[in-house]
Design a protein around this motif. Sequence first.
Motif, short mmCIF file in Angstrom:
data_model
loop_
_atom_site.label_atom_id
_atom_site.label_comp_id
_atom_site.label_asym_id
_atom_site.label_seq_id
_atom_site.Cartn_x
_atom_site.Cartn_y
_atom_site.Cartn_z
N GLY A 1 -9.95 94.92 40.84
CA GLY A 1 -10.67 95.61 39.77
C GLY A 1 -11.14 94.65 38.70
N CYS A 2 -10.28 93.72 38.34
CA CYS A 2 -10.65 92.73 37.31
C CYS A 2 -11.80 91.86 37.79
CB CYS A 2 -9.44 91.87 36.95
SG CYS A 2 -8.18 92.73 35.99
N LEU A 3 -11.75 91.45 39.06
CA LEU A 3 -12.83 90.62 39.61
C LEU A 3 -14.14 91.40 39.65
CD1 LEU A 3 -10.98 88.86 42.57
CD2 LEU A 3 -11.57 87.87 40.36
N ALA A 4 -14.08 92.67 40.07
CA ALA A 4 -15.29 93.47 40.17
C ALA A 4 -15.95 93.66 38.81
CB ALA A 4 -14.97 94.83 40.79
N ALA A 5 -15.15 93.76 37.76
CA ALA A 5 -15.68 94.01 36.42
C ALA A 5 -16.05 92.74 35.68
CB ALA A 5 -14.65 94.80 35.60
N LEU A 6 -15.74 91.57 36.24
CA LEU A 6 -15.98 90.33 35.50
C LEU A 6 -17.44 90.10 35.12
CD1 LEU A 6 -13.63 87.47 36.78
CD2 LEU A 6 -13.99 88.26 34.44
N PRO A 7 -18.42 90.30 36.00
CA PRO A 7 -19.80 90.06 35.56
C PRO A 7 -20.18 90.91 34.36
CG PRO A 7 -19.69 90.20 37.94
CD PRO A 7 -18.35 90.62 37.45
N GLY A 8 -19.89 92.21 34.41
CA GLY A 8 -20.26 93.08 33.31
C GLY A 8 -19.47 92.85 32.05
N SER A 9 -18.19 92.47 32.19
CA SER A 9 -17.34 92.31 31.01
C SER A 9 -17.37 90.90 30.43
CB SER A 9 -15.90 92.71 31.33
OG SER A 9 -15.40 92.02 32.46
N THR A 10 -18.16 90.00 31.00
CA THR A 10 -18.26 88.65 30.44
C THR A 10 -18.68 88.69 28.98
OG1 THR A 10 -18.68 87.59 32.58
CG2 THR A 10 -19.46 86.43 30.62
N LEU A 11 -19.54 89.62 28.60
CA LEU A 11 -19.98 89.71 27.21
C LEU A 11 -18.82 90.02 26.27
CD1 LEU A 11 -22.40 89.59 25.25
CD2 LEU A 11 -22.65 92.07 25.58
N ILE A 12 -17.83 90.76 26.75
CA ILE A 12 -16.63 91.01 25.94
C ILE A 12 -15.83 89.73 25.79
CG2 ILE A 12 -14.44 92.25 25.87
CD1 ILE A 12 -16.73 94.12 25.37
N PHE A 13 -15.72 88.96 26.88
CA PHE A 13 -14.91 87.75 26.87
C PHE A 13 -15.63 86.55 26.27
CE2 PHE A 13 -13.44 89.90 30.97
CZ PHE A 13 -12.44 90.61 30.32
N ALA A 14 -16.95 86.63 26.19
CA ALA A 14 -17.78 85.55 25.62
C ALA A 14 -18.86 86.21 24.75
CB ALA A 14 -18.40 84.71 26.73
N LEU B 1 -11.09 94.79 22.24
CA LEU B 1 -12.05 94.96 23.32
C LEU B 1 -11.66 94.15 24.55
CD1 LEU B 1 -15.48 94.92 21.43
CD2 LEU B 1 -14.09 96.88 22.11
N SER B 2 -11.16 92.94 24.33
CA SER B 2 -10.80 92.08 25.45
C SER B 2 -9.65 92.67 26.26
CB SER B 2 -10.43 90.69 24.93
OG SER B 2 -10.14 89.81 25.99
N ILE B 3 -8.61 93.12 25.58
CA ILE B 3 -7.46 93.71 26.28
C ILE B 3 -7.87 95.01 26.96
CG2 ILE B 3 -5.16 94.72 25.95
CD1 ILE B 3 -4.70 92.59 23.76
N ALA B 4 -8.71 95.81 26.28
CA ALA B 4 -9.21 97.05 26.89
C ALA B 4 -10.02 96.76 28.15
CB ALA B 4 -10.05 97.83 25.89
N ALA B 5 -10.85 95.71 28.11
CA ALA B 5 -11.67 95.37 29.27
C ALA B 5 -10.81 94.97 30.46
CB ALA B 5 -12.64 94.25 28.91
N VAL B 6 -9.77 94.17 30.22
CA VAL B 6 -8.90 93.73 31.32
C VAL B 6 -8.10 94.90 31.88
CG1 VAL B 6 -6.91 92.29 31.90
CG2 VAL B 6 -8.73 91.37 30.44
N LEU B 7 -7.45 95.66 31.01
CA LEU B 7 -6.63 96.77 31.48
C LEU B 7 -7.49 97.86 32.12
CD1 LEU B 7 -4.01 97.13 28.60
CD2 LEU B 7 -3.77 95.93 30.78
N GLY B 8 -8.66 98.11 31.54
CA GLY B 8 -9.54 99.11 32.11
C GLY B 8 -10.03 98.71 33.50
N ALA B 9 -10.35 97.44 33.68
CA ALA B 9 -10.79 96.96 34.99
C ALA B 9 -9.65 97.05 36.00
CB ALA B 9 -11.29 95.53 34.87
N ALA B 10 -8.45 96.68 35.61
CA ALA B 10 -7.29 96.77 36.51
C ALA B 10 -7.06 98.21 36.94
CB ALA B 10 -6.05 96.20 35.83
N LEU B 11 -7.25 99.15 36.01
CA LEU B 11 -7.05 100.56 36.33
C LEU B 11 -8.11 101.04 37.32
CD1 LEU B 11 -5.25 102.96 35.76
CD2 LEU B 11 -6.73 103.56 33.83
N VAL B 12 -9.35 100.57 37.18
CA VAL B 12 -10.38 100.89 38.16
C VAL B 12 -9.94 100.42 39.56
CG1 VAL B 12 -12.71 100.27 38.94
CG2 VAL B 12 -12.33 100.93 36.55
N GLY B 13 -9.38 99.23 39.62
CA GLY B 13 -8.90 98.73 40.91
C GLY B 13 -7.82 99.61 41.50
#
Length: 443
Positions: A284-297, A352-364
């Motif tokens: 889930g985290c890998l799948a969301a990485l392209p879209g969530s890069t703006l949160i992380f950068a 936002l960063s923690i939400a993005a990671v946990l949210g992506a993991a939950l999608v997985g």
Amino acid sequence: MDWLREHPEVRTIRVAAADLNGVARGKRIPARFADKVFTEGTRFPFSVMNLDIWGEDIEDSPLVFETGDCDGLLRPTERGFMPMPWLASPTALLPIWMFHMDGRPYAGDPRQALARVVDRYKARGLTPVVATELEFFLIDDSGKTLRVPPSPRSGKRRTGGETLSLRALDAFDAFFSALYDACEAMDIPADTAISEAGPGQFEINLMHQPDALKAADDTWAFKMLVKGLARSHGFAASFMAKPYSLWSGNGMHMHFSILDEAGRNIFNDGSEKGSGAMRAAVAGCLAALPGSTLIFAPHANSFERLVPNAHAPTGIGWAYENRTAALRIPASGPAARRIEHRVAGGDVNPYLSIAAVLGAALVGLEDGLVPDDPIIGNAYAQSLPQLPATWNLAINTFAEDPLIRRIFDEELVENFLMTKRQEVHYMAELSEQEQTELYLDTV
């Protein structure tokens, strides 16, 4: 209010919330009127949560003129009062978050966004356990060129990186002693400090805790503390992603695992490889990485850090005990099996960063995703899918990725996009030195 009664020396308080960039926005209030914040809350416009990095309104935002720039209601979080040891006068910080006047959480508040993700975990009987690692530079910014501050002990400046150097830590012992005292007073669980690869660069780990909101609160408050305390010691501290072009940048790595209702780590199946649930969270985290890069950068400077061979990931992959990968599974006993997410810079909004990671993991977990095989060896030398390499590409990918809207409310997504697009427009007018001056203290 009991805390204030136990600290009669505190004469003023700051009520503050984190905007989308993680900047503290709020008010100064005499301590004798603090009870009103608990009984009635305080107010400021919804648009304040959606300012750009300069603190300016977002042009054409519906939160401004279209709605009459109306107020939201801000109430204290469960955190309560925290001392602000970097100020000369005894002062307390009271973290607040935003609601509509009818009591509904305001979806554009970053802390509410994280609470929304945590509530989804709770609905499944799950509890994320979160820790953050924060890198920062101590900087003498009194001249045109950024330098390492002179050591208060020796008066000398170190010109190079000193990875895991006790000498580098000892050179600023008074600062770090004051920092740990302040963390204890603020209930921030600061653990190990090390010197890092850049000149005057350090990292402090915050302990794992089964409360993602408190972990984010701690991270947000820690950044304020480090920056404020450094100024009181005569130099700057910065979480800017890349203050020096020739040295490694600042990251904010996040470690997490997930507990079930019985308190068992669902990433642990007794093996060295971890459970299927761990691999689903990785996927889930890998799948969301392209879209969530703006949160992380989130800033123009952020992308100076995300370059090959600079101790920050550029490819989308995972690995066991491999710091070149975006997601690392650290070596540990099975009960401590966890995922380390290594993409975020030190300049992020931690909510936002923690939400993005946990949210992506939950999608997985929800979708039963399965990741590709873990990589072995140098991730930079492999043909991996790549993170968005520019700010504009990250913005466009964030806008188009449907996974982002499974993690964040539509209003927050649109507000964040308007913010970043406005910043891109006006950042183009600034020189590199002006950008550095802007980001050095702000992020």
